[in-house]
Design a protein around this motif. Structure first.
Motif, PDB file in Angstrom:
ATOM      1  N   UNK A  94      38.696 -48.879 -32.617  1.00  0.00           N
ATOM      2  CA  UNK A  94      38.465 -50.326 -32.597  1.00  0.00           C
ATOM      3  C   UNK A  94      37.056 -50.647 -33.070  1.00  0.00           C
ATOM      4  N   UNK A  95      36.910 -51.808 -33.700  1.00  0.00           N
ATOM      5  CA  UNK A  95      35.588 -52.269 -34.104  1.00  0.00           C
ATOM      6  C   UNK A  95      35.099 -53.320 -33.115  1.00  0.00           C
ATOM      7  N   UNK A  96      33.825 -53.684 -33.221  1.00  0.00           N
ATOM      8  CA  UNK A  96      33.241 -54.649 -32.295  1.00  0.00           C
ATOM      9  C   UNK A  96      33.868 -56.029 -32.423  1.00  0.00           C
ATOM     10  N   UNK A  97      34.354 -56.375 -33.617  1.00  0.00           N
ATOM     11  CA  UNK A  97      34.927 -57.711 -33.807  1.00  0.00           C
ATOM     12  C   UNK A  97      36.450 -57.735 -33.620  1.00  0.00           C
ATOM     13  N   UNK A  98      37.013 -56.657 -33.081  1.00  0.00           N
ATOM     14  CA  UNK A  98      38.434 -56.667 -32.728  1.00  0.00           C
ATOM     15  C   UNK A  98      39.380 -56.070 -33.759  1.00  0.00           C
ATOM     16  N   UNK A  99      38.867 -55.599 -34.894  1.00  0.00           N
ATOM     17  CA  UNK A  99      39.735 -54.964 -35.890  1.00  0.00           C
ATOM     18  C   UNK A  99      40.190 -53.599 -35.392  1.00  0.00           C
ATOM     19  N   UNK A 104      36.401 -58.270 -40.694  1.00  0.00           N
ATOM     20  CA  UNK A 104      37.354 -59.361 -40.482  1.00  0.00           C
ATOM     21  C   UNK A 104      37.761 -60.023 -41.795  1.00  0.00           C
ATOM     22  N   UNK A 105      38.979 -60.553 -41.798  1.00  0.00           N
ATOM     23  CA  UNK A 105      39.544 -61.179 -42.991  1.00  0.00           C
ATOM     24  C   UNK A 105      39.370 -62.694 -42.913  1.00  0.00           C
ATOM     25  N   UNK A 106      38.849 -63.287 -43.984  1.00  0.00           N
ATOM     26  CA  UNK A 106      38.702 -64.742 -44.030  1.00  0.00           C
ATOM     27  C   UNK A 106      39.998 -65.367 -44.520  1.00  0.00           C
ATOM     28  N   UNK A 107      40.503 -66.332 -43.773  1.00  0.00           N
ATOM     29  CA  UNK A 107      41.717 -67.033 -44.163  1.00  0.00           C
ATOM     30  C   UNK A 107      41.399 -68.075 -45.233  1.00  0.00           C
ATOM     31  N   UNK A 108      42.327 -68.333 -46.143  1.00  0.00           N
ATOM     32  CA  UNK A 108      42.088 -69.345 -47.190  1.00  0.00           C
ATOM     33  C   UNK A 108      42.005 -70.736 -46.581  1.00  0.00           C
ATOM     34  N   UNK A 109      41.193 -71.590 -47.203  1.00  0.00           N
ATOM     35  CA  UNK A 109      41.015 -72.960 -46.719  1.00  0.00           C
ATOM     36  C   UNK A 109      41.673 -73.955 -47.661  1.00  0.00           C
ATOM     37  N   UNK A 110      42.235 -74.991 -47.089  1.00  0.00           N
ATOM     38  CA  UNK A 110      42.873 -76.030 -47.902  1.00  0.00           C
ATOM     39  C   UNK A 110      41.836 -76.831 -48.681  1.00  0.00           C
ATOM     40  N   UNK A 111      40.608 -76.916 -48.143  1.00  0.00           N
ATOM     41  CA  UNK A 111      39.536 -77.644 -48.814  1.00  0.00           C
ATOM     42  C   UNK A 111      38.194 -77.058 -48.395  1.00  0.00           C
ATOM     43  N   UNK A 112      37.148 -77.423 -49.140  1.00  0.00           N
ATOM     44  CA  UNK A 112      35.812 -76.923 -48.827  1.00  0.00           C
ATOM     45  C   UNK A 112      35.304 -77.460 -47.499  1.00  0.00           C
ATOM     46  N   UNK A 113      35.856 -78.593 -47.061  1.00  0.00           N
ATOM     47  CA  UNK A 113      35.410 -79.209 -45.808  1.00  0.00           C
ATOM     48  C   UNK A 113      35.999 -78.522 -44.579  1.00  0.00           C
ATOM     49  N   UNK A 114      37.064 -77.770 -44.787  1.00  0.00           N
ATOM     50  CA  UNK A 114      37.703 -77.091 -43.656  1.00  0.00           C
ATOM     51  C   UNK A 114      36.832 -75.920 -43.197  1.00  0.00           C
ATOM     52  N   UNK A 115      36.629 -75.767 -41.873  1.00  0.00           N
ATOM     53  CA  UNK A 115      35.780 -74.658 -41.384  1.00  0.00           C
ATOM     54  C   UNK A 115      36.393 -73.303 -41.707  1.00  0.00           C
ATOM     55  N   UNK A 116      35.534 -72.321 -41.892  1.00  0.00           N
ATOM     56  CA  UNK A 116      35.999 -70.964 -42.186  1.00  0.00           C
ATOM     57  C   UNK A 116      36.622 -70.333 -40.947  1.00  0.00           C
ATOM     58  N   UNK A 117      37.721 -69.613 -41.161  1.00  0.00           N
ATOM     59  CA  UNK A 117      38.391 -68.925 -40.062  1.00  0.00           C
ATOM     60  C   UNK A 117      38.594 -67.456 -40.427  1.00  0.00           C
ATOM     61  N   UNK A 118      38.412 -66.599 -39.427  1.00  0.00           N
ATOM     62  CA  UNK A 118      38.541 -65.164 -39.652  1.00  0.00           C
ATOM     63  C   UNK A 118      39.498 -64.566 -38.630  1.00  0.00           C
ATOM     64  N   UNK A 119      40.175 -63.501 -39.047  1.00  0.00           N
ATOM     65  CA  UNK A 119      41.042 -62.767 -38.126  1.00  0.00           C
ATOM     66  C   UNK A 119      40.698 -61.280 -38.223  1.00  0.00           C
ATOM     67  N   UNK A 120      40.904 -60.531 -37.132  1.00  0.00           N
ATOM     68  CA  UNK A 120      40.629 -59.086 -37.175  1.00  0.00           C
ATOM     69  C   UNK A 120      41.527 -58.395 -38.195  1.00  0.00           C
TER      70      UNK A 120
END
Length: 338
Positions: A65-70, A270-286
């Motif tokens: 396991x990694x520190x960020x949950x991966x 962690x993997x960054x999820x695609x955003x619908x627009x530049x204004x949408x906050x960045x989201x990551x998943x392990x």
């Protein structure tokens, strides 16, 4: 000592032009209205549903396991074993990884495209032309070391009738079936390993090692074939030969343990999820990663997993000796071809 540039964490052995053109040729008007972000989310949800929360994994798999949950699932393999191939396929199917990392570098990636028959032929044929090419690429002693190690592999290949690297080819095939799964090369470039290994030995140690490799001819019994299912026969034979050379073990095994660990940790970011627009906050998943390595490297990977790793030092190589290289090449060119 001259440092080489730090390699990128990922390497894709197949270009996009090599990928088969699967899937429908036409899309409906409904699918054309779906954004890339929405399409990604749909496919990701399908992948996550297929991913087992409590995967039934072979006993050869070590979970890290990694520190960020991966999560990283390291499959310890024997390079000449059908059982290892099955373990790799089973693990990838169960965990549906985001990245598959294999113990190969760009200099050995060709084995992913070759079929078993071609690989068997290549492994058995070690001739003067190959020796000259190895010396031109890696220097005299490193080139000779490369050819001698190929002789060890060829000896096992001939005895078992099985080409090496089957588990890596299975990993590549299975990774291509998993949506959004990347395929990374995780081993240190082989010229760096050979050059550092040779530099670590004295002249007489080089002679002694070469002598042992040149006269390797012990037959491999049926019992040895069965033992391949529990341990890596190639790594065991090499361990017996380099056991009396601690510096050689350090460069060929321990340093590569560090490099493989580093590459697995890089792949597990962690993997960054695609955003619908530049204004949408960045989201990551392990991330979920499957590593396919020789079982001899698994203890070292576990040992180094929680360490702060820097690979610049183990990527540095001593400068070559041009005069010696030129002299050897000239002598080789004078040898008549059989």
């Amino acid at each position: 000592m001259q440092e080489e540039q730090q390699p990128e964490a990922a390497a894709d052995p197949m270009s996009s032009s090599d990928a088969p053109e699967d899937g429908p040729k036409e899309t409906s008007s409904v699918s054309q209205n779906i954004s890339d972000a929405d399409a990604f989310k749909i496919l990701l949800e399908m992948k996550l549903k297929k991913r087992q929360k409590r995967p039934a994994l072979p006993s050869t798999v070590t979970e890290l396991d990694t520190e960020d949950g991966s999560k990283v699932y390291v499959v310890g393999t024997a390079h000449f074993s059908d059982s290892s191939k099955k373990d790799v396929v089973k693990t990838i199917q169960e965990v549906q990884p985001d990245v598959v990392v294999v113990e190969l570098c760009q200099y050995r990636v060709s084995m992913l495209k070759m079929d078993e028959k071609t690989l068997l032929k290549e492994a058995k044929e070690i001739n003067l032309e190959k020796l000259q090419q190895a010396i031109k690429q890696n220097g005299v002693m490193s080139g000779l070391m490369q050819m001698l190690l190929l002789k060890v592999s060829a000896h096992i290949t001939e005895q078992l009738g099985m080409a090496p690297g089957g588990e890596f080819r299975e990993a590549f095939k299975e990774a291509s079936k998993v949506p959004f799964c990347k395929f990374h090369l995780g081993d240190r470039p082989i010229p760096v390993t050979f050059k550092r290994a040779i530099a670590a030995l004295s002249f007489w140690q080089k002679v002694k090692l070469a002598w042992g490799l040149c006269f390797l001819s012990d037959p491999i019994s049926k019992d040895d074939v069965e033992k391949c299912k529990q341990k890596d026969l190639l790594e065991q034979m090499m361990a017996e030969m380099i056991g009396e050379f601690p510096d050689l073990h350090r460069t060929i095994v321990s340093e590569r343990d560090i490099y493989l660990t580093y590459m697995l940790k890089q792949a597990a970011k962690q993997i960054e999820l695609p955003r619908a627009s530049e204004n949408e906050p960045r989201k990551y998943i392990p991330a979920v990663v499957v590593g396919v390595v020789g079982m001899g490297h698994v203890p070292g990977i576990e040992k180094n997993w929680n360490s702060d790793l820097k690979i610049q030092e183990i990527m540095s190589v001593p400068p070559p000796s041009p005069s010696t290289t030129q002299s050897y090449l000239q002598r080789l060119s004078e040898v008549p071809q059989q």
